[in-house]
Design an enzyme around this catalytic site. Sequence first.
Site, PDB file in Angstrom:
ATOM      1  CG  HIS A 294     -46.115   0.944  -2.538  1.00  0.00           C
ATOM      2  ND1 HIS A 294     -46.798   1.962  -2.216  1.00  0.00           N
ATOM      3  CD2 HIS A 294     -45.153   1.231  -2.927  1.00  0.00           C
ATOM      4  CE1 HIS A 294     -46.006   2.786  -2.227  1.00  0.00           C
ATOM      5  NE2 HIS A 294     -45.236   2.278  -2.567  1.00  0.00           N
TER       6      HIS A 294
HETATM    7  C1  LIG Z   1     -17.111   8.751 -15.011  1.00  0.00           C
HETATM    8  C2  LIG Z   1     -16.823   7.634 -15.518  1.00  0.00           C
HETATM    9  C3  LIG Z   1     -15.510   7.188 -16.510  1.00  0.00           C
HETATM   10  C4  LIG Z   1     -17.537   6.447 -15.446  1.00  0.00           C
HETATM   11  C5  LIG Z   1     -18.796   6.564 -14.920  1.00  0.00           C
HETATM   12  C6  LIG Z   1     -19.383   4.539 -15.006  1.00  0.00           C
HETATM   13  C7  LIG Z   1     -20.955   5.028 -14.567  1.00  0.00           C
HETATM   14  C8  LIG Z   1     -21.793   4.944 -15.953  1.00  0.00           C
HETATM   15  C9  LIG Z   1     -20.952   4.989 -13.063  1.00  0.00           C
HETATM   16  C10 LIG Z   1     -22.377   5.285 -13.256  1.00  0.00           C
HETATM   17  C11 LIG Z   1     -22.738   6.785 -11.398  1.00  0.00           C
HETATM   18  C12 LIG Z   1     -23.976   6.408 -11.410  1.00  0.00           C
HETATM   19  C13 LIG Z   1     -24.894   7.472 -12.481  1.00  0.00           C
HETATM   20  C14 LIG Z   1     -24.736   6.131 -10.217  1.00  0.00           C
HETATM   21  C15 LIG Z   1     -25.646   6.818  -9.773  1.00  0.00           C
HETATM   22  C16 LIG Z   1     -26.468   6.393  -8.534  1.00  0.00           C
HETATM   23  C17 LIG Z   1     -28.184   6.184  -8.286  1.00  0.00           C
HETATM   24  C18 LIG Z   1     -28.625   7.913  -9.186  1.00  0.00           C
HETATM   25  C19 LIG Z   1     -28.173   5.694  -7.404  1.00  0.00           C
HETATM   26  C20 LIG Z   1     -29.460   5.996  -6.419  1.00  0.00           C
HETATM   27  C21 LIG Z   1     -29.689   5.099  -5.742  1.00  0.00           C
HETATM   28  C22 LIG Z   1     -30.909   5.156  -4.490  1.00  0.00           C
HETATM   29  C23 LIG Z   1     -31.200   4.356  -3.421  1.00  0.00           C
HETATM   30  C24 LIG Z   1     -30.161   4.079  -3.073  1.00  0.00           C
HETATM   31  C25 LIG Z   1     -32.476   4.862  -3.185  1.00  0.00           C
HETATM   32  C26 LIG Z   1     -33.020   3.818  -2.226  1.00  0.00           C
HETATM   33  C27 LIG Z   1     -34.177   4.575  -1.969  1.00  0.00           C
HETATM   34  C28 LIG Z   1     -35.068   3.447  -0.618  1.00  0.00           C
HETATM   35  C29 LIG Z   1     -34.412   2.773   0.520  1.00  0.00           C
HETATM   36  C30 LIG Z   1     -36.683   4.426  -1.077  1.00  0.00           C
HETATM   37  C31 LIG Z   1     -37.431   3.955   0.542  1.00  0.00           C
HETATM   38  C32 LIG Z   1     -38.490   4.310   0.526  1.00  0.00           C
HETATM   39  C33 LIG Z   1     -39.832   3.988   1.221  1.00  0.00           C
HETATM   40  C34 LIG Z   1     -39.669   2.864   2.414  1.00  0.00           C
HETATM   41  C35 LIG Z   1     -40.989   4.239   0.593  1.00  0.00           C
HETATM   42  C36 LIG Z   1     -42.095   4.652   1.088  1.00  0.00           C
HETATM   43  C37 LIG Z   1     -43.257   5.127   1.136  1.00  0.00           C
HETATM   44  C38 LIG Z   1     -44.221   3.987   1.329  1.00  0.00           C
HETATM   45  C39 LIG Z   1     -44.827   3.504   3.282  1.00  0.00           C
HETATM   46  C40 LIG Z   1     -44.041   2.500   0.893  1.00  0.00           C
HETATM   47  O1  LIG Z   1     -45.380   4.365   0.485  1.00  0.00           O
END
Ligand SMILES: CC(C)=CCC/C(C)=C/CC/C(C)=C/C=C/C(C)=C/C=C/C=C(C)/C=C/C=C(C)/C=C/C=C(C)/C=C/CC(C)(C)O
Length: 387
Positions: A294
């Site tokens: 990409h």
């Molecule tokens: C415990 C009880 C009773 C209930 C639980 C309820 C439950 C199941 C809750 C869920 C909890 C849980 C497991 C949450 C998990 C959340 C996660 C894993 C969140 C992950 C978030 C990730 C994010 C926000 C990632 C962001 C990534 C970004 C912004 C990446 C950018 C990448 C770029 C800029 C890459 C550039 C490379 C290029 C240049 C394009 O090649």
Amino acid sequence: MKPAPRAFPMTSVAPPENPSWRDRLLAWRHRLIASPHFQRFAAAFPPTRGIARRNARALFDLCAGFVYAQVLAAALRLDLFRILADGPMTPDALARRLDLPPDRALCLLRAAASLGLLTALRDGRFALGDLGAALLGNPSVAAMVAHHAMLYDDLRDPVALLRGTAAPTRLSGYWAYAGAPDPAGADEAAVAPYGALMGASQALVARDILDAYPLARHAHLLDVGGGEGAFAVEAARSAPELRVTLVDLPAVAARAGRRFAEEGLAGRATARGGSFHDGLPTGADVVSLVRVVHDHDDAPALALMRSARAALPPGGTLLVAEPMAGTPGAEPVGDAYFGFYLLAMGSGRPRKAAELTGMLRQAGFTQVREHRTRRPLLVRLLAARAP
Ligand SMILES: CC(C)=CCC/C(C)=C/CC/C(C)=C/C=C/C(C)=C/C=C/C=C(C)/C=C/C=C(C)/C=C/C=C(C)/C=C/CC(C)(C)O
Ligand SMILES: C[S@@+](CC[C@H](N)C(=O)[O-])C[C@H]1O[C@@H](n2cnc3c(N)ncnc32)[C@H](O)[C@@H]1O
């Protein structure tokens, strides 16, 4: 008095001469929704009230997205989530820990609670919310949020960016290879910041890729554009017999080589410096392009797939892993976030799985198959077989 200029000038375009009934129906629907009178009516009329409120909220969230992102940025900069990892705290105690005046601390705490990052307890204390707790397990997201300061600078005038009339962007300087005539000439100082950011954010994708496509069935992986080796190390750990070769720009490959030695993998992992536009080494039975395709416009991306095809033996496999456009349930991640991110970077575009599949076939691969990943919004995976 001269009327104030419109912030968003409306251009009138002549309607087509013979619109289809579908187009006419759509135009009627849009005229209705645009009418302030209908909007007021729909917000009060019980059968449409829910839809009207959801639409108003969706539009408000689009207007306010930057503000929400800055609440998160402030909370991360102040280390709020780690502070609350030990348990709930009162606003006064938090104000002292954050070194903020009490009223400002409360402003941040309430904002973060409204966004699900924190929970406001009945006794007045604040605790981690589910999203704040999830952030604790993904420290690389904090690095991405800090990195966004650069992206937001570049997006200050989005129309100039779209028209190609914007000043050179910060992201095009940050990604030293983007559009560079001699990417292989990038020195260590130019590649270290993005290498570290990519290495850290591999934590979000490497396991998902390897769980979707275990590599133990292969003997030798060639990780093309493998950065500082985070994916290669995870792959080697997941398959103890696997040999790994990584190719990246010389300054990046040097850092990967050091990482392999530190991880005790020097015996079966090798880093080779050079430009992947100059061809790829043979000998591997599986090639990976992780978050690489990409970055590149169509012609160099196709050429890279052709090089991978040439480097593989018959029956060898090419893996393409990256966030993709049109991912069901995560459309804005590919099309809006990565679309504009790569625009600011000055090279490449997010592609749909079907587009990538077409390119892989053009490059000579057969049997292109998608392997489901756990979190398709972060990474999807295509495996293509060389005939
Ligand atoms: C415990 C009880 C009773 C209930 C639980 C309820 C439950 C199941 C809750 C869920 C909890 C849980 C497991 C949450 C998990 C959340 C996660 C894993 C969140 C992950 C978030 C990730 C994010 C926000 C990632 C962001 C990534 C970004 C912004 C990446 C950018 C990448 C770029 C800029 C890459 C550039 C490379 C290029 C240049 C394009 O090649
Ligand atoms: C977005 S990063 C992805 C790194 C790694 N695969 C990952 O997912 O963390 C793209 C990588 O491609 C490398 N790269 C870009 N142009 C290259 C070229 N012409 N030859 C070799 N590597 C290149 C960059 O140095 C960088 O490490």
